[in-house]
Design a protein around this motif. Structure first.
Motif, mmCIF file in Angstrom:
data_model
loop_
_atom_site.group_PDB
_atom_site.id
_atom_site.type_symbol
_atom_site.label_atom_id
_atom_site.label_comp_id
_atom_site.label_asym_id
_atom_site.label_seq_id
_atom_site.Cartn_x
_atom_site.Cartn_y
_atom_site.Cartn_z
ATOM 1 N N ASP A 124 0.818 -1.217 0.000
ATOM 2 C CA ASP A 124 0.000 0.000 0.000
ATOM 3 C C ASP A 124 0.858 1.276 0.000
ATOM 4 N N THR B 271 -9.084 3.365 -15.145
ATOM 5 C CA THR B 271 -9.657 2.082 -14.741
ATOM 6 C C THR B 271 -9.910 1.215 -15.962
ATOM 7 N N ASN C 212 -11.770 3.577 -10.433
ATOM 8 C CA ASN C 212 -11.216 3.211 -9.142
ATOM 9 C C ASN C 212 -10.300 4.339 -8.646
ATOM 10 N N VAL D 23 -8.111 4.455 -6.518
ATOM 11 C CA VAL D 23 -6.734 4.029 -6.265
ATOM 12 C C VAL D 23 -5.851 4.313 -7.488
ATOM 13 N N ILE E 275 -3.044 -2.421 -5.906
ATOM 14 C CA ILE E 275 -4.447 -2.011 -5.967
ATOM 15 C C ILE E 275 -5.224 -2.653 -4.824
ATOM 16 N N ALA E 276 -5.015 -3.953 -4.630
ATOM 17 C CA ALA E 276 -5.742 -4.661 -3.575
ATOM 18 C C ALA E 276 -5.416 -4.084 -2.202
ATOM 19 N N GLU F 139 -7.057 -0.657 -1.788
ATOM 20 C CA GLU F 139 -8.514 -0.774 -1.660
ATOM 21 C C GLU F 139 -8.872 -1.194 -0.241
ATOM 22 N N HIS G 252 -11.072 0.890 2.557
ATOM 23 C CA HIS G 252 -12.366 0.177 2.588
ATOM 24 C C HIS G 252 -13.064 0.176 1.237
ATOM 25 N N LEU G 253 -12.314 0.307 0.151
ATOM 26 C CA LEU G 253 -12.973 0.362 -1.156
ATOM 27 C C LEU G 253 -13.412 -1.020 -1.611
ATOM 28 N N ASP G 254 -12.946 -2.039 -0.890
ATOM 29 C CA ASP G 254 -13.302 -3.404 -1.290
ATOM 30 C C ASP G 254 -14.614 -3.858 -0.644
ATOM 31 N N ARG H 284 -19.966 0.453 3.445
ATOM 32 C CA ARG H 284 -19.101 1.631 3.555
ATOM 33 C C ARG H 284 -19.892 2.830 4.028
#
Lengths: 501, 309
Positions: free
Chosen positions: A91, A386, B33, B35, B49-50, B53, B57-59, B65
């Motif tokens: 991250d 995206t 997205n 991100v 990305i994961a 996210e 909390h985008l997942d 949310r």
């Protein structure tokens, strides 16, 4: 002196800062192993020497007795620990540097602790091992992510991000960072390197718009701006006189052709059509009319401010010349293979001020080739990226690259090597990959760039992206300061600015 | 009266939930997205990305949310920006500046607008009346950014009477120019309202009575005419005050006023979704409260207006 600035998007942590506002401040608060001069050449800052026999195993020696602004010593450990931390977590926005930009031995996107092959030898020496030979390794080491960190950082990275402690020419003043208003730096007396502050301090003032900053520049309320607003491009040279700055920057603009589109595949027909489209764009006129001459037509795939720039030495670069007759001829040859139907679309993000040039470009294509060509606006940048990222986009799309470090390897490696992170075209040419790797492993810059230019010859045949133009810095400074110089990366070199007599 | 206030506040609750839900939905359901925006032209790896996210909390599904966010807000925590700053702190820092700017703008309207309206009303059809009408119409027909840029250019850059933008700490003197621009937008209404109100009041029996008692103009106009003409003007100014607190985004951006509007402007430019949603939510709450206060003001100013349970 006052410097026009914008609020950074992330906390001021080297491993997590990838945009210009945060980068500028960190660059003045920290000293990396090397630093960049205005012309893009590099020299040692915190390092004494960076050496390697095989370009895989590097030995880095630091200058003795360096300190952070809090008085703690800068040691080999300060660098090694900071790099390991930056590579440890997906991250962090700059983690990719250790895996993709510069492939370190042991770097993976899964992260984890101490994954990189770095060894502390003694207080001022450490070694680094790369995954593949790379002669330009020292060039990259001036980037933000390679700055050292003091021990106090690891106690509370978030707090550090609000009040960083560095080893560079400046440190935070008592006032420090008033979020949303300004960030104030004063010279750091513990810094002994080559970038000694020539002024009493820097006050970074947050502006909501470039127009507001420019209004303040005209009245000497701000001393240095790094971008002239579009509204003043026509007048700024008259208004600022010899305090107006316009020079080439390390920004490359293009649009990426999409191999997934019908008629544009990785085959003979696709090659002919891409060359035809490139020939159909009148770059000289568009840069003059739309950008008021603040962009220069592209002649190859890198940038004129980066060493090794030699468009005449690259075979096939004439495909970037506006030549309607050749364009039509190539297009007809492609039609003989498979007749064209449909519309050529060029996607862009509407929130970035691209509409004008996109419309001019597609009109140039339309009028030359006599086909339907239109711009395809996406409401915002994230929406466009995206679809590019998912590979669901059904059009050619605008792309750009701002160099991270002054080496052709930066852009060629990131965009066109098979499987590379930012290879949005999914371009894959083993011959190109091979020439690129040989270039990286070449001991001298001359040999390296010769091989890179040979590799670029292949790009001109395949045209995974169509080069458009190079960016430029348009900037200026007030009557109160002197010795203002803008570097290869478009940033003002702030430590050498002095008060006008 | 007490029950009336309670009822109005209760009516604000569905407004609050509805508006936060809509804002949250609009910001978070735009395609794409967020991100990917953080990496600019570079394409991040799937692992990156994961991880990001998960961090924001985008997942999670949209409703989850929304409720997470709502839970935070109800505890008085407006979340943090992508840059790791608390939105509470940002608002605490920027709101006072915006309040001062709005106050200054309303004051300018009160002094200039009411004075011009009063003179226009007392000499209706005269030269002053017609010129005022023309000037206010001219100003009202200009978009705010044109007015702001022109004012900045003429008074700030060319004449040097004011700083073109607001300096550190936003001193009162720097706020005058943006306040004048903001005041100009509503000035026409204040002038016309005052004028109409003064004309109407002047025709009342109690005014004639006052003159009949031999009182001088200098006593009748301020005490009898103006005081009774101020009811609609006051409510208009209060409403404008509310609008200024939540809507000075463009002007604050142009003059670089370190206020809420400017902060929102920058957040939108940075694509800082948590910050955008939180600021807009707070502005909605403020607006609802200001509207309730205006309704109550009517009752205070004009005893003839009675609130029944």
């Amino acid at each position: 002196m006052n410097v026009a600035w914008g609020e950074p998007e992330n906390p001021l942590i080297p491993a997590n800062t990838n945009e210009v506002n945060g980068g500028q401040v960190l660059n003045n608060m920290f000293a990396g192993l090397v630093y960049y001069k205005a012309d893009g050449s590099w020299d040692y800052d915190a390092a004494e020497s960076i050496e390697s026999d095989d370009y895989i195993n590097w030995t880095i020696k630091l200058k003795a007795d360096q300190k952070f602004s809090d008085g703690t010593p800068v040691t080999a450990e300060s660098f090694v620990k900071a790099w390991q931390w930056a590579a440890s977590n997906p991250d962090l926005l700059n983690q990719w540097w250790f895996i993709d930009a510069i492939a370190f031995d042991g770097g993976t996107y899964d992260g984890g602790e101490d994954t990189l092959s770095l060894e502390v030898v003694d207080d001022t020496t450490f070694t680094a091992k790369l995954a593949a030979p790379r002669a330009d390794f020292p060039v990259a080491l001036g980037y933000t992510v390679f700055f050292p960190l003091p021990d106090s950082f690891y106690d509370d990275p978030d707090a550090f991000g609000n009040a960083p402690i560095g080893n560079g020419p400046y440190k935070l003043s008592e006032d420090g960072w008033v979020h949303g208003e300004s960030l104030n730096l004063v010279p750091n007396e513990t810094y002994t390197g080559p970038r000694k502050a020539q002024n009493g301090g820097l006050n970074f003032v947050v502006y909501a718009t470039q127009d507001a900053a420019y209004a303040d520049l005209l009245s000497d309320n701000v001393d240095i701006i790094d971008t002239v607003p579009t509204s003043a491009l026509a007048t700024f040279k008259d208004e600022l006189g010899d305090r107006a700055v316009e020079q080439a920057s390390a920004v490359f603009q293009s649009f990426t052709m999409n191999y997934n589109l019908a008629h544009f595949g990785d085959d003979e027909e696709g090659k002919l059509r891409r060359a035809a489209i490139s020939h159909a764009i009148d770059r000289a006129e568009i840069t003059e009319v739309i950008f008021q001459g603040t962009r220069t037509p592209a002649e190859e795939f890198t940038s004129p401010v980066i060493a090794g720039f030699d468009p005449d030495g690259i075979e096939g670069s004439d495909v970037l010349e506006y030549d309607p007759d050749t364009a039509v001829e190539l297009w007809n040859q492609a039609n003989a293979i498979s007749p064209w139907e449909g519309t050529f679309q060029l996607a862009y993000n509407a929130d970035g001020g691209h509409q004008e040039w996109v419309d001019a470009t597609v009109n140039s294509i339309k009028n030359t080739l006599g086909i339907d060509a239109v711009g395809l606006p996406y409401p915002d940048f994230k929406g466009l990226r995206t679809e590019v990222n998912d590979r669901t986009i059904k059009a050619a799309f605008r792309t750009g690259w701002q160099f991270d470090f002054p080496s052709q390897a930066n852009i060629l490696g990131a965009l066109y090597v098979t499987g590379s992170g930012s290879n949005d075209a999914d371009y894959s040419n083993p011959e190109f990959d091979d020439l690129f790797r040989q270039g990286l492993a070449s001991p001298t810059l001359e040999e390296q760039n010769k091989l890179f230019n040979e590799a670029q010859g292949l790009l001109f045949q395949d045209l995974p992206a169509i080069p458009l133009w190079y960016g430029a810095v348009t900037a200026g400074y007030s009557t109160l300061v002197e010795d203002v110089e803008y570097g290869w990366d478009s940033w003002p070199i702030l430590y050498q600015v002095t008060k006008a007599e | 009266m007490f029950w009336y206030i309670i009822r109005r506040l209760l009516q604000g609750i569905p407004v609050f939930f509805g508006s936060t839900f809509i804002i949250f939905g609009m910001v978070f359901l735009t395609p794409g997205n967020p991100v990917l925006r953080m990496f600019g032209d570079r394409t991040p790896a799937p692992e990156q990305i994961a991880a990001l996210e998960a961090k924001f909390h985008l997942d999670q599904p949209f409703l989850t949310r929304y409720f997470l966010y709502l839970g935070d807000i109800l505890q008085g925590n407006l979340g943090t920006t992508y840059a790791g700053q608390s939105v509470n702190e940002i608002l605490a820092r920027t709101f006072p500046t915006t309040l001062r700017l709005a106050l200054l703008a309303v004051l300018i309207q009160l002094v200039i607008g009411v004075l011009a309206g009063l003179i226009s009303g007392l000499r209706k059809g005269g030269i002053f009346d017609n010129v005022t009408l023309l000037v206010t119409l001219l100003i009202i027909s200009m978009p705010v950014f044109v007015l702001a840029f022109v004012a900045q250019w003429i008074f700030g850059i060319q004449l040097g009477l004011f700083r073109p933008t607001v300096g550190a700490g936003a001193p009162w003197s720097d706020l005058i120019l943006p306040a004048i621009v903001l005041a100009g937008l509503n000035m026409a209404y204040v002038v016309r309202l005052t004028r109409a109100s003064v004309i109407e009041t002047s025709q009342n029996d109690f005014v004639r009575m006052a003159y009949g008692k031999g009182l001088s103009r200098g006593r009748v106009i301020p005490v009898h005419v103006l005081r009774n003409s101020m009811i609609p003007v006051t409510t208009n100014l209060a409403a404008d005050f509310g609008i200024l607190i939540v809507g000075a985004t463009v002007t604050e951006g142009i003059f670089n006023v370190p206020g809420v509007g400017n902060e929102l402007f920058k957040a939108i430019n940075r694509g800082d979704t948590p910050e955008i949603v939180s600021i807009v939510t707070i502005l909605v709450i403020v607006y609802v409260l200001v509207n309730i206060a205006i309704d109550l003001l009517y009752g205070v100013l004009d005893p003839r207006i009675r609130y029944v349970k």
